[in-house]
Design a protein around this motif. Sequence first.
Motif, PDB file in Angstrom:
ATOM      1  N   ASN A 176     -31.544 -20.613 -27.116  1.00  0.00           N
ATOM      2  CA  ASN A 176     -32.138 -20.831 -25.799  1.00  0.00           C
ATOM      3  C   ASN A 176     -31.780 -22.183 -25.195  1.00  0.00           C
ATOM      4  O   ASN A 176     -32.477 -22.659 -24.295  1.00  0.00           O
ATOM      5  CB  ASN A 176     -33.662 -20.703 -25.889  1.00  0.00           C
ATOM      6  CG  ASN A 176     -34.101 -19.275 -26.118  1.00  0.00           C
ATOM      7  OD1 ASN A 176     -33.448 -18.327 -25.677  1.00  0.00           O
ATOM      8  ND2 ASN A 176     -35.203 -19.103 -26.822  1.00  0.00           N
ATOM      9  N   ASN A 234     -33.596 -15.291 -16.296  1.00  0.00           N
ATOM     10  CA  ASN A 234     -33.576 -15.769 -17.672  1.00  0.00           C
ATOM     11  C   ASN A 234     -32.187 -16.329 -17.965  1.00  0.00           C
ATOM     12  O   ASN A 234     -31.201 -15.592 -17.961  1.00  0.00           O
ATOM     13  CB  ASN A 234     -33.909 -14.610 -18.618  1.00  0.00           C
ATOM     14  CG  ASN A 234     -34.041 -15.040 -20.063  1.00  0.00           C
ATOM     15  OD1 ASN A 234     -33.201 -15.765 -20.590  1.00  0.00           O
ATOM     16  ND2 ASN A 234     -35.089 -14.585 -20.720  1.00  0.00           N
ATOM     17  N   THR A 236     -30.888 -17.422 -20.661  1.00  0.00           N
ATOM     18  CA  THR A 236     -30.289 -16.965 -21.919  1.00  0.00           C
ATOM     19  C   THR A 236     -29.678 -15.579 -21.780  1.00  0.00           C
ATOM     20  O   THR A 236     -28.556 -15.336 -22.221  1.00  0.00           O
ATOM     21  CB  THR A 236     -31.342 -16.949 -23.038  1.00  0.00           C
ATOM     22  OG1 THR A 236     -31.838 -18.279 -23.239  1.00  0.00           O
ATOM     23  CG2 THR A 236     -30.743 -16.452 -24.352  1.00  0.00           C
ATOM     24  N   THR A 237     -30.405 -14.646 -21.155  1.00  0.00           N
ATOM     25  CA  THR A 237     -29.956 -13.251 -21.073  1.00  0.00           C
ATOM     26  C   THR A 237     -29.328 -12.891 -19.733  1.00  0.00           C
ATOM     27  O   THR A 237     -28.626 -11.884 -19.634  1.00  0.00           O
ATOM     28  CB  THR A 237     -31.134 -12.302 -21.327  1.00  0.00           C
ATOM     29  OG1 THR A 237     -32.110 -12.453 -20.274  1.00  0.00           O
ATOM     30  CG2 THR A 237     -31.801 -12.617 -22.659  1.00  0.00           C
ATOM     31  N   GLN A 239     -31.104 -11.926 -17.182  1.00  0.00           N
ATOM     32  CA  GLN A 239     -31.938 -10.892 -16.570  1.00  0.00           C
ATOM     33  C   GLN A 239     -32.683 -11.440 -15.357  1.00  0.00           C
ATOM     34  O   GLN A 239     -33.295 -12.488 -15.403  1.00  0.00           O
ATOM     35  CB  GLN A 239     -32.946 -10.357 -17.589  1.00  0.00           C
ATOM     36  CG  GLN A 239     -33.836  -9.256 -17.043  1.00  0.00           C
ATOM     37  CD  GLN A 239     -34.811  -8.739 -18.090  1.00  0.00           C
ATOM     38  OE1 GLN A 239     -34.827  -9.221 -19.222  1.00  0.00           O
ATOM     39  NE2 GLN A 239     -35.615  -7.763 -17.709  1.00  0.00           N
TER      40      GLN A 239
END
Length: 305
Positions: A176, A234, A236-237, A239
């Motif tokens: 993260n 997000n 990290t992802t 999304q």
Amino acid sequence: DRVPFCGGDWMRWCVVVLLVFFLVGCDRNDLLKLAGHDRASLMRKMTPPYEEGLAMLCVDLLREGKYEEITERLDPSIVNAGTHDKLVAVAKLFPDQEPVSAKTIDASVSHEGDAIITSVTSEYEFAPEVKSTSGSTELLPRRWLFVELVTQNVGGLRTITGLRVTPSSESVETINAFTFKDKGVPQYAALCLAMLVSTFGLYAFVVCVRTKMGKGKWLWLPLILIGVGKVTVNWTTGQWSFTPLSLSLQLPLPPGGTINCSPYGPWIVCITAPFGAIAFLQYRKRLTRNRASSGVTISGPNGAR
């Protein structure tokens, strides 16, 4: 009278300042210290002590093979003939060595009817291990295990409703981290949009401060600080999620783009629509037109009518 001000230079400085804010200001520990906490103290404040202790106890029982003691704490609704085998399979994910470190990295509490649902996630780090296989030795790299325990509290009766163990080759800090490595279009689009909206909101705020418009200025300044709706990304992802019914007041800067974080969770880019700033600039445009027709000049940051 007009106020001499170079609009082009102002916009360029806005972009530079916001870019520095987003890139240099994204140090997790520094942001958390602004709230008066570090990672450890904030997690202690967020985590219910009973559930945290229960999560650590379940890990100890798994590693010791005391599956019956775990089963006794499970909610009856999830216990079946295959429960023992599932616990055995989960226990095999743990190496035959003591962890280098163990810490709580996430905790949340929610309500579902009469039940209080608590989720606690812990990270266990294990050092590299030399393992013998078929007459040869194999070096197993450093590993991490994320253990999530979900409990429910109904009328003071606490039971376990979920237990998940996820192996990982990286720590939660690495997963993260705010980095541009291996990021795609969603992350870059969110960052660019956040900078663009922030620049626009900051520009409108300064225009309002420098515009001669009487007492009405003090009504518009707080309105410019209001943002409507929220888009979160997000980091990290990648999304995206959208919350249309959201009203936010962002201080000390006008609404636009911000970057938030929890002690160990992913970075979240938040973008709000600066409706207050849009409304003010439209109002100023009409006011300027009306004043111009009557021979009165309204001064702005770039001296434009």
